[in-house]
Design a protein around this motif. Structure first.
Motif, PDB file in Angstrom:
ATOM      1  N   LEU A  12       1.098  -1.174  -0.057  1.00  0.00           N
ATOM      2  CA  LEU A  12       0.050   0.046  -0.017  1.00  0.00           C
ATOM      3  C   LEU A  12       0.950   1.332   0.011  1.00  0.00           C
ATOM      4  O   LEU A  12       0.534   2.310  -0.611  1.00  0.00           O
ATOM      5  N   LEU A  13       2.117   1.325   0.837  1.00  0.00           N
ATOM      6  CA  LEU A  13       2.869   2.508   0.985  1.00  0.00           C
ATOM      7  C   LEU A  13       3.591   2.489  -0.727  1.00  0.00           C
ATOM      8  O   LEU A  13       3.575   3.780  -1.083  1.00  0.00           O
ATOM      9  N   VAL A  14       3.788   1.417  -1.183  1.00  0.00           N
ATOM     10  CA  VAL A  14       4.476   1.789  -2.700  1.00  0.00           C
ATOM     11  C   VAL A  14       3.420   2.347  -3.614  1.00  0.00           C
ATOM     12  O   VAL A  14       3.629   3.285  -4.324  1.00  0.00           O
ATOM     13  N   LEU A  15       2.155   1.822  -3.312  1.00  0.00           N
ATOM     14  CA  LEU A  15       0.917   2.417  -4.009  1.00  0.00           C
ATOM     15  C   LEU A  15       0.812   3.886  -4.054  1.00  0.00           C
ATOM     16  O   LEU A  15       0.743   4.578  -4.998  1.00  0.00           O
ATOM     17  N   LEU A  16       0.974   4.268  -2.981  1.00  0.00           N
ATOM     18  CA  LEU A  16       0.794   5.514  -2.315  1.00  0.00           C
ATOM     19  C   LEU A  16       1.801   6.332  -3.106  1.00  0.00           C
ATOM     20  O   LEU A  16       1.322   7.667  -3.577  1.00  0.00           O
ATOM     21  N   ALA A  77       0.626   8.064   3.435  1.00  0.00           N
ATOM     22  CA  ALA A  77       1.665   7.202   3.451  1.00  0.00           C
ATOM     23  C   ALA A  77       2.608   7.293   4.562  1.00  0.00           C
ATOM     24  O   ALA A  77       3.396   6.526   5.044  1.00  0.00           O
ATOM     25  N   SER A  78       2.687   8.660   5.167  1.00  0.00           N
ATOM     26  CA  SER A  78       3.342   8.813   6.392  1.00  0.00           C
ATOM     27  C   SER A  78       2.746   8.214   7.550  1.00  0.00           C
ATOM     28  O   SER A  78       3.653   7.497   8.687  1.00  0.00           O
ATOM     29  N   ALA A  79       1.551   8.201   7.784  1.00  0.00           N
ATOM     30  CA  ALA A  79       0.872   7.126   8.818  1.00  0.00           C
ATOM     31  C   ALA A  79       1.281   5.638   8.469  1.00  0.00           C
ATOM     32  O   ALA A  79       1.876   5.117   9.467  1.00  0.00           O
ATOM     33  N   ILE A  80       1.173   5.058   7.361  1.00  0.00           N
ATOM     34  CA  ILE A  80       1.689   3.691   7.079  1.00  0.00           C
ATOM     35  C   ILE A  80       2.979   3.566   7.583  1.00  0.00           C
ATOM     36  O   ILE A  80       3.600   2.533   7.923  1.00  0.00           O
ATOM     37  N   ALA A  81       3.992   4.512   6.876  1.00  0.00           N
ATOM     38  CA  ALA A  81       5.247   4.425   7.152  1.00  0.00           C
ATOM     39  C   ALA A  81       5.707   4.440   8.577  1.00  0.00           C
ATOM     40  O   ALA A  81       6.485   3.509   9.162  1.00  0.00           O
ATOM     41  N   THR A  82       5.116   5.127   9.413  1.00  0.00           N
ATOM     42  CA  THR A  82       5.017   5.292  10.945  1.00  0.00           C
ATOM     43  C   THR A  82       4.877   3.694  11.647  1.00  0.00           C
ATOM     44  O   THR A  82       5.557   3.360  12.558  1.00  0.00           O
ATOM     45  N   ILE A  96      13.204   6.193  11.792  1.00  0.00           N
ATOM     46  CA  ILE A  96      13.815   5.567  10.617  1.00  0.00           C
ATOM     47  C   ILE A  96      12.770   5.680   9.494  1.00  0.00           C
ATOM     48  O   ILE A  96      13.108   6.153   8.306  1.00  0.00           O
ATOM     49  N   ALA A  97      11.598   5.491   9.827  1.00  0.00           N
ATOM     50  CA  ALA A  97      10.487   5.664   9.036  1.00  0.00           C
ATOM     51  C   ALA A  97      10.502   7.093   8.481  1.00  0.00           C
ATOM     52  O   ALA A  97      10.099   7.328   7.060  1.00  0.00           O
ATOM     53  N   THR A  98      10.597   7.887   9.267  1.00  0.00           N
ATOM     54  CA  THR A  98      10.479   9.470   8.710  1.00  0.00           C
ATOM     55  C   THR A  98      11.711   9.773   7.610  1.00  0.00           C
ATOM     56  O   THR A  98      11.297  10.600   6.749  1.00  0.00           O
ATOM     57  N   GLY A  99      13.047   9.206   8.032  1.00  0.00           N
ATOM     58  CA  GLY A  99      14.093   9.672   6.921  1.00  0.00           C
ATOM     59  C   GLY A  99      13.951   8.815   5.868  1.00  0.00           C
ATOM     60  O   GLY A  99      13.954   9.398   4.795  1.00  0.00           O
ATOM     61  N   ALA A 100      13.280   7.602   5.713  1.00  0.00           N
ATOM     62  CA  ALA A 100      13.358   6.806   4.688  1.00  0.00           C
ATOM     63  C   ALA A 100      12.274   7.322   3.878  1.00  0.00           C
ATOM     64  O   ALA A 100      12.302   7.191   2.603  1.00  0.00           O
ATOM     65  N   THR A 102      10.956  10.167   3.823  1.00  0.00           N
ATOM     66  CA  THR A 102      11.356  11.651   3.123  1.00  0.00           C
ATOM     67  C   THR A 102      12.320  11.364   1.925  1.00  0.00           C
ATOM     68  O   THR A 102      11.942  11.791   0.847  1.00  0.00           O
ATOM     69  N   MET A 103      13.107  10.392   1.907  1.00  0.00           N
ATOM     70  CA  MET A 103      14.052  10.139   0.839  1.00  0.00           C
ATOM     71  C   MET A 103      13.158   9.467  -0.264  1.00  0.00           C
ATOM     72  O   MET A 103      13.266   9.834  -1.467  1.00  0.00           O
ATOM     73  N   ALA A 104      12.353   8.696   0.018  1.00  0.00           N
ATOM     74  CA  ALA A 104      11.656   7.875  -0.866  1.00  0.00           C
ATOM     75  C   ALA A 104      10.723   8.895  -1.825  1.00  0.00           C
ATOM     76  O   ALA A 104      10.393   8.960  -3.007  1.00  0.00           O
ATOM     77  N   VAL A 105      10.263   9.894  -0.998  1.00  0.00           N
ATOM     78  CA  VAL A 105       8.966  10.834  -1.571  1.00  0.00           C
ATOM     79  C   VAL A 105       9.941  11.839  -2.496  1.00  0.00           C
ATOM     80  O   VAL A 105       9.414  12.007  -3.534  1.00  0.00           O
ATOM     81  N   LEU A 106      11.102  12.111  -1.997  1.00  0.00           N
ATOM     82  CA  LEU A 106      12.029  13.041  -3.008  1.00  0.00           C
ATOM     83  C   LEU A 106      12.319  12.287  -4.310  1.00  0.00           C
ATOM     84  O   LEU A 106      12.106  12.882  -5.261  1.00  0.00           O
ATOM     85  N   VAL A 107      12.608  10.983  -4.235  1.00  0.00           N
ATOM     86  CA  VAL A 107      13.217  10.620  -5.252  1.00  0.00           C
ATOM     87  C   VAL A 107      12.090  10.036  -6.282  1.00  0.00           C
ATOM     88  O   VAL A 107      12.203  10.260  -7.514  1.00  0.00           O
ATOM     89  N   PHE A 108      11.184   9.224  -5.606  1.00  0.00           N
ATOM     90  CA  PHE A 108      10.108   8.672  -6.418  1.00  0.00           C
ATOM     91  C   PHE A 108       8.728   9.372  -6.720  1.00  0.00           C
ATOM     92  O   PHE A 108       8.134   9.087  -7.623  1.00  0.00           O
ATOM     93  N   ALA A 109       8.430  10.319  -5.930  1.00  0.00           N
ATOM     94  CA  ALA A 109       7.143  11.072  -5.672  1.00  0.00           C
ATOM     95  C   ALA A 109       7.240  12.548  -6.185  1.00  0.00           C
ATOM     96  O   ALA A 109       6.477  13.226  -6.518  1.00  0.00           O
TER      97      ALA A 109
END
Length: 425
Positions: A12-16, A77-82, A96-100, A102-109
């Motif tokens: 679900l996180l990847v889909l979001l 997505a932030s809630a699920i990552a948490t 860890i979820a916050t940093g990961a 953030t990087m995923a959103v910057l790169v992929f979103a």
């Protein structure tokens, strides 16, 4: 969400993230698309262009829709990552979820989809407009509510939101568009378009045949002299005057004079004056674009330019203005620039003093000043602040010039050094 497996939450996180990337790319694609190309394609019946144009009619609503969708997806997505972080790493998982994430959103979103959309705005905009149009209908009440609040704040700040889609171009902006058209528009056509845009910056004095070069007939001359001048006339129309060019009495069509010549009983000064057309006078300082329209409305082809005192300064024809747009014709009242320039074996140029500075700059890619005198003679005299009585060399605006011939208080001929020596700076 405790009942949902970790694998399902990852999926679900990847889909979001993909959905967030869709909204980010759609925003960039929609805002980066060429509006003029879009209008053209829409007028040609392109379905994707029509959809995008419809959405861009109200960019505030489009941006509101995209940001609503993007923020909802990112928050979820932030809630699920948490939750995933806490399941895997306990309390430390939140950081860890916050940093990961953030990087995923910057790169992929954000960066990746926006970069792709900036590179291919049409493809992204046309395809994404299908879903955006559906979402606009489904979420319209929420979009309307959010836009109502934001537009209200903008009005409080003194900003108008009713004409935010103004896509008109100024002359300078249009000139830039033409220059950047590249191979899409042939160079010849680009030059013509730019010349049309430049007409408003050029006045009739810049193109006129100077007063001393106007071909005319003194109607008070003896009859044989008048007949001889008519027989050797090089132009289709000749100015008729009495003793002085300022005493103009008409503009004679040479073919009309020839018609009168066929009937010797009608060929007289009186009949020449009757056959002459009324003179069309043009105030000095008239921009070429205005004068072109005046020639068209009045159905005139030639006019005499007068100053504020009514004294004649020169003559201009419709052909002169058309030549400014399309280039020189084979015939002209005034000498062509090619006739005024004589290349020398050492690379220098012999140029007549009457040569027009604007034409020199345009033809030779020079940068002589055009905010003062209009001829090379006038430019040098203004620089010297005197009429030279002997041959001398002078540097004007960085161009090394040698005065070759002087007569009748005018510089008749100037020699300009080769291109590599022209600019001293």
């Amino acid at each position: 969400m405790d009942d949902i497996s970790t694998g399902a939450l990852f999926s679900l996180l990847v889909l979001l993230l993909l959905i967030s990337g869709y909204f980010s790319g759609s925003e960039t694609g929609m805002m980066s698309i060429n509006r003029y190309k879009l209008r053209h394609l829409a007028s040609q019946g392109h379905r994707g262009a029509k959809r995008v144009e419809k959405l861009l009619d109200r960019p505030d609503r489009l941006i509101g829709l995209i940001l609503i969708g993007n923020n909802l997806v990112n928050i979820l997505a932030s809630a699920i990552a948490t939750i995933l972080g806490m399941r895997l790493y306990g309390d430390l998982g939140v950081a860890i979820a916050t940093g990961a994430l953030t990087m995923a959103v910057l790169v992929f979103a954000e960066v990746t989809p926006k970069t792709l959309a900036a590179l291919y705005p049409e493809k992204v905009a046309y395809s994404s407009s299908i879903l955006l149009r559906i979402l606009m209908k489904l979420l319209y009440p929420l979009v309307w509510f959010v836009n109502g609040i934001t537009n209200g704040f903008l009005r409080l700040l003194g900003m108008r939101v009713d004409n935010m889609n103004d896509a008109t171009l100024s002359s300078d902006e249009l000139r830039t568009v033409v220059n950047e058209a590249g191979s899409l528009i042939p160079r010849r056509h680009q030059d013509m378009l730019l010349s049309i845009l430049d007409l408003e910056n050029v006045t009739v004095e810049d193109l006129m045949v100077p007063r001393n070069e106007i071909v005319g007939i003194n109607i008070n001359d003896d009859w044989k002299s008048i007949v001889r001048q008519l027989s050797h006339a090089a132009h289709g129309r000749i100015v008729l005057y009495r003793d002085n060019i300022d005493e103009v009495v008409g503009m004679l069509r040479v073919r009309e004079a020839y018609r009168l010549m066929m009937d010797k009983n009608d060929f007289s000064k009186e009949n020449l004056l009757r056959a002459a057309d009324k003179v069309y006078f043009i105030p000095e300082g008239t921009p070429l674009n205005i004068q072109l329209l005046k020639f068209q409305r009045r159905k005139e082809r030639i006019g005499l330019i007068v100053d504020e005192y009514g004294d004649i300064q020169g003559l201009i024809t419709l052909e002169d203005i058309l030549e400014e747009i399309v280039g020189e014709f084979t015939t002209s009242i005034s000498p062509t620039l090619a006739e005024e320039i004589t290349p020398q074996s050492d690379g220098s140029l012999l140029i007549e003093g009457t040569a027009n500075i604007r034409e020199l700059n345009k033809s030779l890619n020079w940068d002589l000043p055009t905010d003062g005198p209009r001829t090379l003679n006038g430019l040098i005299l203004e620089h010297l602040e005197d009429i030279p009585d002997s041959i001398l060399s002078v540097s004007v605006a960085g161009y090394q010039m040698e005065i070759v011939e002087i007569s009748d208080n005018m510089i008749k001929l100037v020699k300009i050094l080769p291109a590599q020596l022209q600019k001293t700076g």
